[in-house]
Design an enzyme around this catalytic site. Sequence first.
Site, PDB file in Angstrom:
ATOM      1  N   HIS A  97      52.023  47.190  44.386  1.00 11.80           N
ATOM      2  CA  HIS A  97      50.706  47.173  43.733  1.00 11.80           C
ATOM      3  C   HIS A  97      49.741  48.051  44.530  1.00 11.80           C
ATOM      4  CE1 HIS A  97      46.894  45.856  42.152  1.00 11.80           C
ATOM      5  NE2 HIS A  97      47.558  45.432  41.099  1.00 11.80           N
ATOM      6  N   GLY A 175      40.708  46.677  37.364  1.00  9.32           N
ATOM      7  CA  GLY A 175      39.521  45.875  37.629  1.00  9.32           C
ATOM      8  C   GLY A 175      38.206  46.589  37.363  1.00  9.32           C
ATOM      9  N   SER A 215      42.732  46.991  33.415  1.00  6.00           N
ATOM     10  CA  SER A 215      41.706  46.602  32.445  1.00  6.00           C
ATOM     11  C   SER A 215      42.256  46.399  31.039  1.00  6.00           C
ATOM     12  CB  SER A 215      40.548  47.617  32.444  1.00  6.00           C
ATOM     13  OG  SER A 215      39.907  47.611  33.714  1.00  6.00           O
TER      14      SER A 215
HETATM   15  P1  PGA Z   1      43.155  44.277  35.907  1.00  7.50           P
HETATM   16  O1  PGA Z   1      44.310  44.344  37.034  1.00  7.50           O
HETATM   17  O2  PGA Z   1      43.835  43.854  34.639  1.00  7.50           O
HETATM   18  O3  PGA Z   1      42.188  43.251  36.423  1.00  7.50           O
HETATM   19  O4  PGA Z   1      42.578  45.631  35.802  1.00  7.50           O
HETATM   20  C1  PGA Z   1      45.603  44.766  36.740  1.00  7.50           C
HETATM   21  C2  PGA Z   1      46.451  44.723  37.986  1.00  7.50           C
HETATM   22  O5  PGA Z   1      45.918  45.000  39.065  1.00  7.50           O
HETATM   23  O6  PGA Z   1      47.655  44.414  37.926  1.00  7.50           O
END
Ligand code: PGA
Length: 252
Positions: A97, A175, A215
Amino acid sequence: MRKKIVAGNWKMNKTFSEAEELITEIADQLDGTKPENVEVILCPPYIYLELATDIAEDAPYSVGAQNINDHDMGAYTGEISAQMLIELNVAYAIIGHSERRKYYNESHEFLAGKVDSALRHGIRPIFCCGETLPEREAEKYKEIVKTQLYDSLFHLTPEQFGWVIIAYEPVWAIGTGVNATPAQAQEMHAYIRKLIADKYDPQIAGETTILYGGSCNSKNARELFAQADVDGGLIGGASLIADEFISIIKSF
Ligand code: PGA
């Protein structure tokens, strides 16, 4: 085998009681209504994994870890290995990640070791790749993802590679509330499939599950998942709200 998957990456969120509540709510809401062809994976923090697998005994989802160490056992204070997780019925592990690459300096080589360790114990890696905003703006995004795949995954044999799930997660979309457009996601997913076809063969490429993350929410999931090479999503923020997560699962 290529599958439709929606995985929730909780990151470092929820207290124990909140985790219990969310897992139970997701399990209840999915009971009898989960689309049969969609696999749901919950990736809560380590200390809630057993809770999730206990509740999951008859529940329609699988459980994944957010990270693993590259060793099996030993003097690695604070770490958790695939060998430990498999006994808890943890079937998946997120590896690579971007938050781990960034905050914990995880290198391509280190991640290759984690992938090997997962496969040694029958845990399926959900391998994350993706470029930063400056890399996209400099038109280097394909090159970046290619290096990530070559340096951490493409040492695998074809049989081993068959266990891997890939998650394309552009760092600028994580995010931020700014998701990749369906066209941007499709372009990269098709490119990843081409890289796999070139390295292994077209059949293996066609059978690889490639998720989109960044997102992704109940409003944009349907269009993203409708793209030919997008097989589902790795969901962060939106996986922490039961209704939102369930609605994403039903977006295929
Ligand atoms: P998010 O994160 O959906 O909050 O953008 C996705 C992720 O980091 O796996």
